[in-house]
Design a protein around this motif. Structure first.
Motif, PDB file in Angstrom:
ATOM      1  N   TYR A  54      27.316  50.924  -0.333  1.00 16.62           N
ATOM      2  CA  TYR A  54      26.924  51.247   1.040  1.00 16.62           C
ATOM      3  C   TYR A  54      26.220  50.067   1.719  1.00 16.62           C
ATOM      4  O   TYR A  54      26.590  49.643   2.812  1.00 16.62           O
ATOM      5  CB  TYR A  54      26.008  52.472   1.018  1.00 16.62           C
ATOM      6  N   ALA A  55      25.206  49.532   1.068  1.00 16.33           N
ATOM      7  CA  ALA A  55      24.415  48.459   1.682  1.00 16.33           C
ATOM      8  C   ALA A  55      25.194  47.163   1.817  1.00 16.33           C
ATOM      9  O   ALA A  55      24.893  46.341   2.692  1.00 16.33           O
ATOM     10  CB  ALA A  55      23.147  48.214   0.867  1.00 16.33           C
ATOM     11  N   TRP A  56      26.205  46.983   0.975  1.00 15.69           N
ATOM     12  CA  TRP A  56      26.941  45.722   1.029  1.00 15.69           C
ATOM     13  C   TRP A  56      27.783  45.589   2.289  1.00 15.69           C
ATOM     14  O   TRP A  56      28.230  44.487   2.627  1.00 15.69           O
ATOM     15  CB  TRP A  56      27.815  45.576  -0.215  1.00 15.69           C
ATOM     16  N   ASN A  57      28.031  46.687   2.995  1.00 14.93           N
ATOM     17  CA  ASN A  57      28.721  46.573   4.277  1.00 14.93           C
ATOM     18  C   ASN A  57      27.940  45.685   5.234  1.00 14.93           C
ATOM     19  O   ASN A  57      28.515  44.868   5.952  1.00 14.93           O
ATOM     20  CB  ASN A  57      28.907  47.969   4.894  1.00 14.93           C
ATOM     21  N   THR A  58      26.631  45.854   5.236  1.00 12.32           N
ATOM     22  CA  THR A  58      25.793  45.016   6.090  1.00 12.32           C
ATOM     23  C   THR A  58      25.609  43.625   5.486  1.00 12.32           C
ATOM     24  O   THR A  58      25.686  42.607   6.188  1.00 12.32           O
ATOM     25  CB  THR A  58      24.422  45.670   6.297  1.00 12.32           C
ATOM     26  N   THR A  59      25.382  43.565   4.172  1.00 13.00           N
ATOM     27  CA  THR A  59      25.134  42.284   3.513  1.00 13.00           C
ATOM     28  C   THR A  59      26.298  41.325   3.692  1.00 13.00           C
ATOM     29  O   THR A  59      26.123  40.157   4.075  1.00 13.00           O
ATOM     30  CB  THR A  59      24.873  42.508   2.015  1.00 13.00           C
TER      31      THR A  59
END
Length: 483
Positions: A54-59
Motif C-alpha cells: 500500500y505505502a509503496w504506491n506513494t514511495t
C-alpha cells in the motif's frame, strides 16, 4: 514600468494566457494525480489486492518523480522547451494508462513508477519554462500561479477520486487524466519555443547523487511504514547517512545535482533552499494525518474531513496569488511571515486537536483557522523564495536551478511524510490506538513539527542578509556574488 507589464493582466492575456495555462496545468496534473491516487487506493486494494504494498504506491511515485525532476535539465537541453514538455506529458499519459489497466498490484506499481517519472518532468519543466517564456517582470506572478496549483489540486483531486471510487470504477479515475495530459502535450507543441536560450549549459546527469538521494527517500519511507520503533530509527538513520554522503559527493563533484552553494547555509542559495525545505516539511507533516485525526477525534465523514484539510492548501493558494505582486521590503515581510504564521498554526493544532471529543465546532473552527494560517504563511512566501533562488543561482546553472527546485520540494515532501508517519506511530497511533492513541499522536506530531518553522526563523534571517532587495520593482535583485 507599468502595472500592465507586471500585473495579472499581462500574464493572463494573449499568448501569455495560453502559456500560463500549459505550465500551470502541468503542475496541476501532477498534483491532482497525487490526490486522486490517495483517494482511490483503498478501492484499488479491495479489487486487485496488494495491501502489503500500500505505502509503496506513494514511495515509488515520489522516488521516480525526483528522478524525472532531476533529469529535466538534461531533457530540456536535448529536446528544447517544446520537445521536453511534449515528452513529459506523453510519459505521464502512458503511466496513467498502465495504472488504469493494471491487473495486479505489481503492475500498478510499474504504472505509478512511469507516472511519477513523467510527473517529475512536468513539475520541474513547468518552473523551468517560466524564465524562458515570460519576461522577468512576470516571474513572481507566474511562480504564484504555478505554485497555487497544489491548492487547486487538493480541492479537485479528492472529488475526482471520490466520485469514481463511490461508483466502483476506480480505473476510470486514472483514465480520465490521460486525455488531459495529451491536451497539454498538444498545447506545448503549439505555444512553447523550440529552443532554449541556455543551450550552452552543462546537462550531464549526476548519477551518483541521484542514487544517494533516491536511496534516502526509499530508506526513510521504508522505515516509516513499520510499527517497530527500531525499524523507524534504522530507516531514518540510513537516510541521514545517505544525505550526508550526498552532501560530501556534491561538494566535490563537477556534475552537480544542485547549483553551487545550495548546501552551504551561509550563502544565499543555501539559506533559500533550507527555507524551502523546512516549509515543505512543515506543510507535509501537518497535512498527511489531518483527515484521519478529524475522522477519529471529531467524527467527521471522509468527505468533510478531506475538505476541512483542504483549508490549508486553499490558504497556500490564496497566499501565493495575493503576495506575488509584492515589491521592495514587502518581499522581505512576506518571507518572514512564513515561519511566524506556520509556528502559530502548528502550536495551535498541537493544543486543540487532542481536545477533540465529537463534532465540536467550537474547536473545529479555530482548527480551521490554524490550517489557514499555516497554508497562508507558506503561500505568501513561496513565489518570492523561488524567484530569489533563480536570481541567486549562478548564471551558467539556470537549468540545474530549475530542476533543483522541484527536486528539493519532492524530497522535502517524501521526508516530511515519512517522518510524520514515524512520529504518529511512536506517539500512540497504533498502540494504544483508538481515540486516546490518536489524540496523543496528534499532540506529538504537531508539537514536534512546530520545530521546523522555529528553525526556519534562522534561515529567513540569513535570506534577508544575503539577498537584499535593491529596488522596488517586481523583479528581485540580489547582490552580485551572493550565491
Amino acid at each position: 514600468m507599468s502595472q500592465q507589464e507586471t500585473g495579472w493582466g499581462a500574464l493572463l492575456s494573449g499568448t501569455n494566457a495560453i502559456r500560463s495555462l500549459a505550465l500551470a496545468g502541468g503542475v496541476a496534473l501532477h498534483a491532482i494525480n497525487v490526490y486522486v491516487a490517495t483517494t482511490i487506493l483503498p478501492s484499488v486494494v479491495k479489487d486487485i489486492g496488494g495491501i502489503d504494498y500500500y505505502a509503496w504506491n506513494t514511495t515509488i511515485f515520489v522516488a521516480t518523480s525526483i528522478l524525472g525532476s532531476a533529469l529535466s535539465a538534461r531533457l530540456l537541453g536535448l529536446a528544447g522547451p517544446r520537445g521536453a514538455y511534449l515528452v513529459a506529458a506523453l510519459i505521464f499519459a502512458l503511466g496513467t494508462l498502465i495504472c488504469g489497466f493494471a491487473p495486479s498490484m505489481p503492475a500498478l506499481l510499474a504504472g505509478r513508477a512511469v507516472q511519477g517519472f513523467g510527473g517529475g518532468f512536468l513539475f520541474a519543466l513547468s518552473y523551468a519554462m517560466i524564465r524562458i517564456v515570460f519576461p522577468e517582470t512576470l516571474w513572481p506572478r507566474a511562480m504564484g500561479l504555478v505554485s497555487g496549483m497544489w491548492g487547486v489540486a487538493t480541492l479537485i483531486g479528492p472529488a475526482i477520486g471520490g466520485i469514481f471510487a463511490e461508483y466502483g470504477v476506480w480505473r476510470a479515475a486514472f483514465w480520465s487524466l490521460a486525455p488531459v495530459a495529451v491536451l497539454f502535450a498538444v498545447m506545448a507543441v503549439a505555444i512553447l519555443p523550440g529552443r532554449s536560450p541556455d543551450r550552452n549549459e552543462r546537462t550531464t546527469v549526476p548519477v551518483l547523487q541521484l542514487v544517494l538521494l533516491i536511496g534516502a527517500v526509499l530508506a526513510v519511507s521504508a522505515g516509516s511504514v513499520s510499527p517497530d520503533p527500531i525499524h523507524n530509527l534504522l530507516g531514518l538513520g540510513a537516510a541521514i547517512v545517505l544525505v550526508a554522503l550526498l552532501i560530501g559527493v556534491e561538494s566535490r563533484a563537477r556534475n552537480r545535482l544542485l547549483p553551487r552553494g545550495a548546501f552551504r547555509p551561509s550563502t544565499a542559495l543555501g539559506a533559500l533552499f533550507a527555507t524551502m525545505a523546512l516549509l515543505g516539511v512543515t506543510v507535509t507533516g501537518s497535512e498527511i494525518f489531518v483527515p484521519l485525526f478529524l475522522q477519529v477525534l471529531y467524527q467527521q465523514t471522509p468527505l468533510i474531513a478531506g475538505y476541512l484539510a483542504a483549508v490549508m492548501s486553499a490558504g497556500w493558494t490564496l497566499g501565493s496569488i495575493s503576495s506575488s505582486g509584492a515589491q521592495g521590503k514587502g518581499i522581505d515581510r512576506a518571507i518572514f511571515a512564513a515561519p511566524l504564521l506556520s509556528f502559530v498554526g502548528m502550536a495551535a493544532l498541537a493544543v486543540l486537536f487532542p481536545l477533540g471529543s465529537g463534532q465540536d465546532w467550537l474547536l473545529l473552527a479555530p482548527i480551521c483557522v490554524a490550517f489557514a494560517a499555516i497554508g497562508l504563511g507558506v503561500g505568501i512566501a513561496w513565489p518570492h523564495i523561488l524567484t530569489r533562488i533563480f536570481k541567486a543561482a549562478p548564471a551558467d546553472e539556470q537549468d540545474i536551478t530549475s530542476a533543483s527546485i522541484s527536486t528539493v520540494t519532492l524530497f522535502a515532501t517524501a521526508f516530511g511524510a515519512a517522518l510524520a508517519g514515524m512520529v504518529a506511530n511512536l506517539g500512540g497511533l497504533i498502540d494504544p490506538g483508538g481515540v486516546t492513541g490518536t489524540a496523543s499522536a496528534s499532540r506529538w506530531l504537531f508539537g514536534l513539527f512546530a520545530l521546523a518553522p522555529l528553525v526556519c526563523f534562522l534561515t529567513v534571517r540569513q535570506v534577508a542578509r544575503t539577498c537584499p532587495v535593491k529596488n522596488s520593482g517586481a523583479a528581485i535583485a540580489v547582490e552580485p556574488g551572493a550565491a
